[in-house]
Design an enzyme around this catalytic site. Structure first.
Site, PDB file in Angstrom:
ATOM      1  N   ARG A 167      47.729  23.695 -29.117  1.00 36.14           N
ATOM      2  CA  ARG A 167      47.707  23.323 -30.534  1.00 36.14           C
ATOM      3  C   ARG A 167      47.588  21.816 -30.706  1.00 36.14           C
ATOM      4  O   ARG A 167      46.899  21.338 -31.585  1.00 36.14           O
ATOM      5  CB  ARG A 167      48.992  23.823 -31.193  1.00 36.14           C
ATOM      6  CG  ARG A 167      49.061  23.453 -32.636  1.00 36.14           C
ATOM      7  CD  ARG A 167      50.217  24.140 -33.330  1.00 36.14           C
ATOM      8  NE  ARG A 167      50.163  23.848 -34.739  1.00 36.14           N
ATOM      9  CZ  ARG A 167      50.648  22.746 -35.292  1.00 36.14           C
ATOM     10  NH1 ARG A 167      51.247  21.851 -34.535  1.00 36.14           N
ATOM     11  NH2 ARG A 167      50.545  22.533 -36.575  1.00 36.14           N
TER      12      ARG A 167
ATOM     13  N   LYS B 169      53.242  37.874 -43.341  1.00 37.31           N
ATOM     14  CA  LYS B 169      51.868  37.528 -43.738  1.00 37.31           C
ATOM     15  C   LYS B 169      51.363  38.549 -44.752  1.00 37.31           C
ATOM     16  O   LYS B 169      51.732  39.725 -44.666  1.00 37.31           O
ATOM     17  CB  LYS B 169      50.932  37.567 -42.521  1.00 37.31           C
ATOM     18  CG  LYS B 169      51.273  36.568 -41.441  1.00 37.31           C
ATOM     19  CD  LYS B 169      50.441  36.774 -40.169  1.00 37.31           C
ATOM     20  CE  LYS B 169      50.949  35.854 -39.077  1.00 37.31           C
ATOM     21  NZ  LYS B 169      50.580  36.284 -37.736  1.00 37.31           N
TER      22      LYS B 169
ATOM     23  N   CYS C 207      86.628  16.085  -3.487  1.00 34.10           N
ATOM     24  CA  CYS C 207      87.148  15.280  -2.378  1.00 34.10           C
ATOM     25  C   CYS C 207      88.190  14.253  -2.821  1.00 34.10           C
ATOM     26  O   CYS C 207      88.735  13.532  -1.983  1.00 34.10           O
ATOM     27  CB  CYS C 207      85.996  14.597  -1.641  1.00 34.10           C
ATOM     28  SG  CYS C 207      85.167  13.370  -2.653  1.00 34.10           S
TER      29      CYS C 207
ATOM     30  N   ASP D 194      50.027  47.187  -3.645  1.00 34.75           N
ATOM     31  CA  ASP D 194      49.753  45.746  -3.621  1.00 34.75           C
ATOM     32  C   ASP D 194      48.769  45.420  -2.510  1.00 34.75           C
ATOM     33  O   ASP D 194      47.891  44.583  -2.645  1.00 34.75           O
ATOM     34  CB  ASP D 194      51.043  44.953  -3.348  1.00 34.75           C
ATOM     35  CG  ASP D 194      51.923  44.942  -4.569  1.00 34.75           C
ATOM     36  OD1 ASP D 194      51.522  45.539  -5.582  1.00 34.75           O
ATOM     37  OD2 ASP D 194      53.015  44.342  -4.493  1.00 34.75           O
TER      38      ASP D 194
ATOM     39  N   PHE E 299      45.260  46.367  -3.466  1.00 36.34           N
ATOM     40  CA  PHE E 299      44.799  45.454  -4.504  1.00 36.34           C
ATOM     41  C   PHE E 299      44.394  44.112  -3.886  1.00 36.34           C
ATOM     42  O   PHE E 299      43.319  43.578  -4.153  1.00 36.34           O
ATOM     43  CB  PHE E 299      45.901  45.252  -5.549  1.00 36.34           C
ATOM     44  CG  PHE E 299      45.485  44.363  -6.676  1.00 36.34           C
ATOM     45  CD1 PHE E 299      44.798  44.874  -7.764  1.00 36.34           C
ATOM     46  CD2 PHE E 299      45.743  42.996  -6.641  1.00 36.34           C
ATOM     47  CE1 PHE E 299      44.385  44.052  -8.806  1.00 36.34           C
ATOM     48  CE2 PHE E 299      45.334  42.165  -7.665  1.00 36.34           C
ATOM     49  CZ  PHE E 299      44.656  42.699  -8.755  1.00 36.34           C
ATOM     50  N   ASP E 300      45.275  43.602  -3.027  1.00 34.24           N
ATOM     51  CA  ASP E 300      44.992  42.309  -2.393  1.00 34.24           C
ATOM     52  C   ASP E 300      43.716  42.368  -1.559  1.00 34.24           C
ATOM     53  O   ASP E 300      42.948  41.409  -1.499  1.00 34.24           O
ATOM     54  CB  ASP E 300      46.164  41.868  -1.508  1.00 34.24           C
ATOM     55  CG  ASP E 300      47.340  41.450  -2.362  1.00 34.24           C
ATOM     56  OD1 ASP E 300      47.142  41.226  -3.569  1.00 34.24           O
ATOM     57  OD2 ASP E 300      48.463  41.364  -1.823  1.00 34.24           O
TER      58      ASP E 300
ATOM     59  N   CYS F 159      87.079  12.755  -8.041  1.00 29.24           N
ATOM     60  CA  CYS F 159      86.189  13.874  -7.715  1.00 29.24           C
ATOM     61  C   CYS F 159      87.027  15.135  -7.491  1.00 29.24           C
ATOM     62  O   CYS F 159      87.975  15.112  -6.707  1.00 29.24           O
ATOM     63  CB  CYS F 159      85.378  13.543  -6.457  1.00 29.24           C
ATOM     64  SG  CYS F 159      84.410  14.945  -5.883  1.00 29.24           S
TER      65      CYS F 159
ATOM     66  N   SER G   8      50.176  25.011 -39.325  1.00 26.56           N
ATOM     67  CA  SER G   8      51.478  25.599 -39.015  1.00 26.56           C
ATOM     68  C   SER G   8      51.912  26.396 -40.240  1.00 26.56           C
ATOM     69  O   SER G   8      51.204  26.445 -41.245  1.00 26.56           O
ATOM     70  CB  SER G   8      52.479  24.518 -38.663  1.00 26.56           C
ATOM     71  OG  SER G   8      52.649  23.686 -39.767  1.00 26.56           O
ATOM     72  N   LEU G   9      53.070  27.017 -40.143  1.00 24.28           N
ATOM     73  CA  LEU G   9      53.532  27.839 -41.259  1.00 24.28           C
ATOM     74  C   LEU G   9      54.657  27.139 -41.991  1.00 24.28           C
ATOM     75  O   LEU G   9      55.447  26.424 -41.377  1.00 24.28           O
ATOM     76  CB  LEU G   9      54.078  29.160 -40.727  1.00 24.28           C
ATOM     77  CG  LEU G   9      53.094  30.120 -40.096  1.00 24.28           C
ATOM     78  CD1 LEU G   9      53.830  31.337 -39.567  1.00 24.28           C
ATOM     79  CD2 LEU G   9      52.066  30.556 -41.131  1.00 24.28           C
TER      80      LEU G   9
ATOM     81  N   CYS H 257      80.527  10.836  -7.952  1.00 22.36           N
ATOM     82  CA  CYS H 257      81.431  10.646  -6.825  1.00 22.36           C
ATOM     83  C   CYS H 257      80.682   9.814  -5.775  1.00 22.36           C
ATOM     84  O   CYS H 257      79.613  10.224  -5.320  1.00 22.36           O
ATOM     85  CB  CYS H 257      81.810  12.007  -6.258  1.00 22.36           C
ATOM     86  SG  CYS H 257      82.550  11.888  -4.629  1.00 22.36           S
TER      87      CYS H 257
ATOM     88  N   GLU I  91      50.878  32.871 -28.744  1.00 21.44           N
ATOM     89  CA  GLU I  91      51.890  32.012 -28.159  1.00 21.44           C
ATOM     90  C   GLU I  91      52.031  32.358 -26.679  1.00 21.44           C
ATOM     91  O   GLU I  91      52.075  33.533 -26.325  1.00 21.44           O
ATOM     92  CB  GLU I  91      53.201  32.296 -28.905  1.00 21.44           C
ATOM     93  CG  GLU I  91      54.182  31.198 -28.864  1.00 21.44           C
ATOM     94  CD  GLU I  91      54.089  30.252 -30.071  1.00 21.44           C
ATOM     95  OE1 GLU I  91      53.081  30.270 -30.811  1.00 21.44           O
ATOM     96  OE2 GLU I  91      55.039  29.488 -30.248  1.00 21.44           O
TER      97      GLU I  91
HETATM   98  S1  IVH Z   1      50.780  32.875 -37.542  1.00 18.08           S
HETATM   99  C1  IVH Z   1      47.872  30.100 -39.895  1.00 18.08           C
HETATM  100  N1  IVH Z   1      52.387  34.422 -36.190  1.00 18.08           N
HETATM  101  O1  IVH Z   1      54.910  29.512 -35.234  1.00 18.08           O
HETATM  102  C2  IVH Z   1      49.000  30.883 -39.360  1.00 18.08           C
HETATM  103  N2  IVH Z   1      52.566  32.083 -35.861  1.00 18.08           N
HETATM  104  O2  IVH Z   1      54.266  27.119 -37.712  1.00 18.08           O
HETATM  105  C3  IVH Z   1      49.032  30.924 -37.907  1.00 18.08           C
HETATM  106  N3  IVH Z   1      54.218  31.452 -34.165  1.00 18.08           N
HETATM  107  O3  IVH Z   1      53.266  27.003 -34.043  1.00 18.08           O
HETATM  108  C4  IVH Z   1      50.350  31.201 -37.336  1.00 18.08           C
HETATM  109  N4  IVH Z   1      54.850  33.486 -33.641  1.00 18.08           N
HETATM  110  O4  IVH Z   1      52.398  29.087 -32.987  1.00 18.08           O
HETATM  111  C5  IVH Z   1      52.020  33.156 -36.450  1.00 18.08           C
HETATM  112  N5  IVH Z   1      53.685  35.933 -35.018  1.00 18.08           N
HETATM  113  C6  IVH Z   1      53.325  34.664 -35.276  1.00 18.08           C
HETATM  114  C7  IVH Z   1      53.918  33.585 -34.619  1.00 18.08           C
HETATM  115  C8  IVH Z   1      53.510  32.296 -34.944  1.00 18.08           C
HETATM  116  C9  IVH Z   1      55.014  32.194 -33.378  1.00 18.08           C
HETATM  117  C10 IVH Z   1      54.206  29.962 -34.134  1.00 18.08           C
HETATM  118  C11 IVH Z   1      52.879  29.341 -34.258  1.00 18.08           C
HETATM  119  C12 IVH Z   1      53.131  28.023 -34.959  1.00 18.08           C
HETATM  120  C13 IVH Z   1      54.435  28.264 -35.632  1.00 18.08           C
HETATM  121  C14 IVH Z   1      54.272  28.343 -37.136  1.00 18.08           C
END
Ligand code: IVH
Length: 724
Positions: A143, A317, A438, A40, A43-44, A435, A89-90, A453, A179
């Site tokens: 996001r 996916k 006390c 460390d 590195f520092d 309490c 989102s998914l 209290c 994430e």
């Molecule tokens: S894929 C277009 N993969 O889950 C697809 N999302 O609604 C892009 N999330 O807020 C998302 N882990 O941030 C994907 N392995 C992962 C994920 C992931 C977490 C979150 C993502 C989003 C929500 C899906």
């Protein structure tokens, strides 16, 4: 560039390059491969040398320099940025049948085209998008609502697993999505520290990650050990094609697949991202059918508790990226992916007893003690019952069995009573009336769900809480007195209130805590634990420690009056309230002799606060403490911070974002120049001082009342401040 700085000599330029490469390399090995190549200290030293050179020759300080990882950039506000590609989102589900439907539908739509799936973890954190151009991180955006997010680039740069510069081969222009998670260990350590400093702990790692990314001071963000897990590479249309045209230019040596070939599958993109320097979690599996998908889900539903960070499901996916276009998207989410969310685990276990914790502010929290039960990877035997209202809603009875759940988080939650076990003759359990520490009857503040209290000076956890608050950073800032030492002083009978601190003598301090055994601490509380806890003495104060304490106490006598007032810990008097009271009354004597009505006249001081302050100073004990603090030499008078009178008699309302000031700074500046900063437009407003993005409601009102507008530059002119 600073016009007056000398251009960097070639030697400095070379050394900066060398140092950057070295530090980048050591960082990479440490965070990606868990390998420390240097101490460390070494590195520092390298990092410091690099910082010094960048300081001396600012033109050499690139935004991708590893020195940016320690932060320092301060964000007054977060710029709103429109995503180049919306962050969809998914579709998600808790039902395996729906995953089966997804699989059948996908196969049907693809009509015989060969394909596979990837299954990976669904990280429980905050989604962000990172833009890379020519291998350099140029922007990080949250996001937000999927269309517009916040620019958090300065904070993102401090996260070690976000590469600032990519390695090897990479597309020239792409977005890395993933994430930001807060690993459990770091999260718990941070929360422990927050509690020790008198701040509220974060409810869960996700909230903590989100709060950290929005910190104004990126150096603070650097201290939060966040981690970025990449899960998606977004290529602009045409990028893959142009890589394909470049063809073998991008092919690795020795017949490896070309970058373009690798990028044609999602798993290949993540593998390529790993080569570029991203931390890609290894928990991804290519699956050919629903059975393999199901076994991945089953495995992680059980194994998730052994991960060092939180996940809340699994994402499935289609692996072949050219098929994504064929499948398309619905309005909100792509048809080529779906998320399976884990159900919270739930068990039923007998309630053994209800105990009560007294917090440092006096709030009494009921806790359920239960028959130990295995839940989500740990044995659970205690869980909070939150407050009297929650307990009443559960309608607890003797012998009840409780339903306890654990979701993606670490903390188990009581969600109800298992009525199958309710005995018809069971007596109800009532929230305590006194309490547990006390014995003082509890009181309930109007509109609040919890009881507290009221014996704030005599109830041990509260007393220790007061002392801790008094010495805390934003109050008297006596950092050589931590909670352990304060407890030692209490146990030795040396300190019973904050004024006693200033009577401490060197010889009383030296050797304190030497008894290396378990003392019962008078059966009272050290932490927010229940009344049965005991205390192990761990700290010993030596000569140097004693001197440090006395020096820090001496130094604290310079702390301005407004902070002394805040340090007294009067209920409802926070930092801002203390400032307003200090400025309004000017000194402690005037404040102590003010009536409740007069106190309520002070800006931002409501009736409840005014009444509380009045009552606080009506207690002879408190007056005595104040007298003793005054006699010890603490600041009891507000120092006039005025720098001019240009705004004398004016009331100015500010709105929007300013270039040279934060909102607090501009308000302070108004007051330092004799004006009054007010929150709302009225007939009394002299000027409406506007920055960028002014609140539309305020603007409408200002127009209606014909209040003259003032720009930041005009304002700076008025107070005689120069603009470059
Ligand atoms: S894929 C277009 N993969 O889950 C697809 N999302 O609604 C892009 N999330 O807020 C998302 N882990 O941030 C994907 N392995 C992962 C994920 C992931 C977490 C979150 C993502 C989003 C929500 C899906």
């Amino acid at each position: 560039m600073d016009l007056f700085s000398t251009p960097a000599p070639e030697s400095a330029r070379k050394r900066v390059q060398e140092l950057t490469q070295l530090v980048d390399h050591y960082n990479y090995e440490y965070y990606m491969n868990d390998t420390s190549l240097v101490s460390d200290f070494e590195f520092d030293a390298l990092l410091r040398e690099l910082m010094d050179l960048e300081h001396q020759y600012p033109e050499l300080a690139l935004p991708t320099s590893p020195t940016k990882r320690v932060g320092g950039e301060v964000n007054k506000t977060f710029r709103q940025v429109t995503h180049r590609f919306p962050m969809l989102s998914l579709g998600n589900t808790y039902s395996i049948e729906e995953i089966e439907d997804f699989e059948t539908r996908t196969r049907k739509l693809l009509d015989g085209v060969p394909f596979s799936y990837t299954c990976e973890l669904k990280y429980d954190g905050v989604a962000i998008g990172l833009t890379y151009r020519h291998g350099q991180l140029v922007q990080a955006v949250t996001r937000g609502n999927g269309t517009v997010g916040d620019d958090i680039t300065a904070n993102a740069r401090t996260i070690p697993t976000i590469p600032l510069r990519l390695r090897g081969k990479y597309p020239d222009d792409f977005e890395a999505r993933g994430e930001v998670v807060y690993p459990f260990e770091a999260f718990e350590a941070m929360n422990r520290q927050r509690v020790a400093e008198g701040e509220a702990p974060f409810a869960n790692p996700r909230n903590a990650a989100s709060g950290s990314l929005k910190l104004q001071d990126s150096a603070e963000c650097a201290k939060r050990k966040l981690m970025f897990c990449m899960y998606f590479m977004m290529l602009p249309s045409g990028e893959l094609e142009s890589l394909q045209q470049e063809g073998n230019n991008n092919a690795g040596e020795g017949g490896e697949t070309s970058l373009a070939e690798g990028l044609a599958t999602h798993s290949g993109r993540l593998a390529a991202a790993k080569q570029m320097g991203f931390k890609v979690q290894p928990y991804i599996r290519e699956c050919k059918d629903i059975d393999e998908i199901k076994s991945f889900i089953d495995y992680w539903d059980k194994e998730r508790w052994n991960l060092p960070f939180g996940i809340d499901g699994v994402v499935i996916k289609v692996n072949q990226t050219p098929l994504w276009d064929m499948l398309g998207t619905t309005a909100k989410s792509p048809r080529w992916a779906i998320a399976y969310k884990f159900k919270a685990e739930r068990v039923s276990t007998p309630l053994l007893s209800v105990s009560y914790q007294v917090g440092r502010t006096g709030v009494v929290t009921p806790v359920a003690n239960m028959k130990p039960v295995w839940l989500g990877g740990t044995t659970v035997k205690r869980a909070t019952l939150n407050n009297a209202d929650f307990m009443a809603k559960l309608d607890l009875h003797e012998g009840d069995h409780l339903l306890v759940e654990k979701g993606g988080e670490i903390i188990p939650k009581i969600v109800g009573v298992d009525m199958d076990f309710r005995r018809s003759d069971a007596a109800p359990i009532a929230y305590t009336a006194v309490c547990p520490v006390c014995g003082t009857p509890l009181v309930r503040a109007e509109g609040e769900a919890g009881y507290y209290c009221p014996n704030s000076d005599g109830c041990l956890p509260q007393l220790l809480g007061h002392l801790e608050h008094f010495v805390s950073r934003k109050a008297m800032d006596i950092d050589s007195l931590g909670s352990e030492r304060l407890k030692l002083l209490y146990d030795a009978g040396l300190v019973r209130n904050v004024a006693d601190l200033y009577d401490l003598k060197r010889e009383q301090l030296i050797g304190l805590g030497r008894v290396d055994s378990t003392s019962q601490g008078e059966g009272l509380l050290m932490d927010e634990t229940d009344a049965s806890s005991s205390t192990t003495v761990t700290a010993t104060i030596q000569q140097k420690g004693a001197d440090n304490i006395l020096n820090a106490l001496e130094q604290s006598k310079q702390v301005p009056f407004e902070r002394v007032l805040f340090a007294l810990g009067i209920r409802y008097v926070g930092e801002v309230g203390a400032k307003k009271l200090a400025r309004h009354f000017g000194n402690i004597d005037a404040l102590m002799s003010a009536g409740a009505e007069e106190l309520a006249q002070v800006e931002d001081v409501g009736e409840v606060t005014a009444q509380t302050v009045y009552q606080y100073f009506s207690e002879p004990e408190h007056r005595l403490i104040v007298q003793r603090l005054k006699a010890a030499g603490l600041q009891m008078e507000a120092v006039d911070t005025r720098v001019g009178n240009a705004l004398e008699g004016m009331t100015i309302v500010v709105s929007g974002v300013f270039k040279h000031f934060s909102r607090d700074e501009i308000k302070a500046s108004i007051e330092q120049n004799g004006g009054k900063a007010s929150g709302s437009i009225s007939g009394k407003t002299t000027y409406f001082l506007t920055g960028e993005k002014v609140g539309p409601e305020k603007m409408k009102k200002a127009e209606k009342l014909s209040i003259p507008l003032l720009t930041e530059e005009q304002y700076m002119d008025m107070i005689g401040m120069k603009t470059e």
